[in-house]
Enzyme design. Structure first.
Site, mmCIF file in Angstrom:
data_model
loop_
_atom_site.group_PDB
_atom_site.id
_atom_site.type_symbol
_atom_site.label_atom_id
_atom_site.label_comp_id
_atom_site.label_asym_id
_atom_site.label_seq_id
_atom_site.Cartn_x
_atom_site.Cartn_y
_atom_site.Cartn_z
ATOM 1 N N ARG A 156 0.814 -1.216 0.000
ATOM 2 C CA ARG A 156 0.000 0.000 0.000
ATOM 3 C C ARG A 156 0.846 1.264 0.000
ATOM 4 O O ARG A 156 0.367 2.347 -0.324
ATOM 5 C CB ARG A 156 -0.909 0.042 1.231
ATOM 6 N N GLN A 173 0.908 23.324 19.220
ATOM 7 C CA GLN A 173 0.218 23.939 18.085
ATOM 8 C C GLN A 173 0.830 23.388 16.807
ATOM 9 O O GLN A 173 2.030 23.131 16.758
ATOM 10 C CB GLN A 173 0.404 25.458 18.151
ATOM 11 N N ASN A 188 1.074 24.099 12.493
ATOM 12 C CA ASN A 188 0.881 25.110 11.456
ATOM 13 C C ASN A 188 1.263 24.538 10.096
ATOM 14 O O ASN A 188 2.105 23.643 10.008
ATOM 15 C CB ASN A 188 1.758 26.340 11.728
ATOM 16 N N ARG A 197 11.294 32.361 3.975
ATOM 17 C CA ARG A 197 10.576 32.771 5.184
ATOM 18 C C ARG A 197 11.573 32.716 6.337
ATOM 19 O O ARG A 197 12.193 31.702 6.562
ATOM 20 C CB ARG A 197 9.394 31.848 5.456
ATOM 21 N N HIS A 208 12.841 33.742 12.038
ATOM 22 C CA HIS A 208 11.838 34.020 13.066
ATOM 23 C C HIS A 208 12.126 33.330 14.392
ATOM 24 O O HIS A 208 12.706 32.253 14.419
ATOM 25 C CB HIS A 208 10.453 33.539 12.588
ATOM 26 N N LYS A 237 10.510 24.171 17.616
ATOM 27 C CA LYS A 237 9.783 23.828 16.390
ATOM 28 C C LYS A 237 10.221 22.461 15.888
ATOM 29 O O LYS A 237 11.408 22.121 15.936
ATOM 30 C CB LYS A 237 10.058 24.858 15.292
ATOM 31 N N HIS A 274 14.598 30.610 13.206
ATOM 32 C CA HIS A 274 14.301 29.623 12.175
ATOM 33 C C HIS A 274 13.887 30.309 10.882
ATOM 34 O O HIS A 274 13.187 31.318 10.893
ATOM 35 C CB HIS A 274 13.161 28.703 12.646
ATOM 36 N N TYR A 295 4.698 22.728 10.661
ATOM 37 C CA TYR A 295 5.433 23.109 11.855
ATOM 38 C C TYR A 295 4.691 22.548 13.063
ATOM 39 O O TYR A 295 3.523 22.885 13.269
ATOM 40 C CB TYR A 295 5.422 24.619 12.085
ATOM 41 N N ASP A 307 9.839 40.202 6.288
ATOM 42 C CA ASP A 307 11.101 39.467 6.400
ATOM 43 C C ASP A 307 12.274 40.239 5.802
ATOM 44 O O ASP A 307 13.417 40.035 6.187
ATOM 45 C CB ASP A 307 10.985 38.078 5.760
#
Length: 176
Positions: free
Chosen positions: A23, A46, A48, A59, A62, A72, A119, A132, A168
């Site tokens: 599979r 959390q 994301n 990106r 941060h 993260k 990051h 994330y 950024d």
């Protein structure tokens, strides 16, 4: 899961084990017991998703201010990225150093970035989705960043950004 610590203490490249059959495959992407056995204290608070339409979208870089600093766990669901962590912990032996890893949907590898690191990533393909897992929820007013091209870090990106947000582009230079 196979955990390989990078030159930044607490930063790990993670290669999930796969169980294959006709599979496809099954792979565990997060298990608190396996993380704890590797010396990583991480609880998912959390999740994301970052959708990126263009190749070479940048990106970063941060982070979130202490005492709300966030760890993260980054994985690519579609496409590929060059993922970067910069150590911002003054007491760390790798302070101001960076590490970059390639994460791909095909490999299903992950990058764990501890609290106290900035990051950022550069997509290597168009139509890239990045997941994330956050160790702490986002708190408005505590998000911070530094320029992706800050000479204090001298990150060797594999390509110049083709797409980057105004925010950024205007993060301050590192002053520490």
């Amino acid at each position: 899961m196979i955990f390989t610590e990078t030159k930044i203490p607490g930063c790990f490249l993670i290669e999930p084990q796969r169980w294959r059959d006709d599979r496809g495959f099954f792979s565990r992407i997060y298990c608190p017991d396996e993380f704890a056995a590797a010396g990583i204290d991480f609880t998912l608070a959390q999740s994301n998703l970052s959708r990126n339409d263009k190749a070479f979208t940048l990106r970063g870089m941060h982070f979130q201010d202490p005492p709300l600093a966030e760890a993260k766990l980054v994985q690519v669901a579609r496409g590929a990225i060059f993922d970067v962590a910069v150590d911002l912990r003054p007491e760390s032996p790798s302070f101001r150093q960076w590490v970059g890893v390639e994460l791909t949907a095909e490999r299903t590898n992950q990058f764990y970035i501890p609290e106290g690191c900035a990051h950022g990533f550069l997509t290597l393909t168009a139509d890239t989705d990045v997941l994330y897992g956050m160790g702490r929820k986002y708190v408005p007013g505590h998000a911070r960043g530094y320029r992706y091209d800050d000479p204090a870090f001298a990150i060797d990106w594999p390509h110049s950004p083709a797409s980057i947000s105004q925010a950024d582009q205007t993060w301050p230079a590192f002053a520490g």
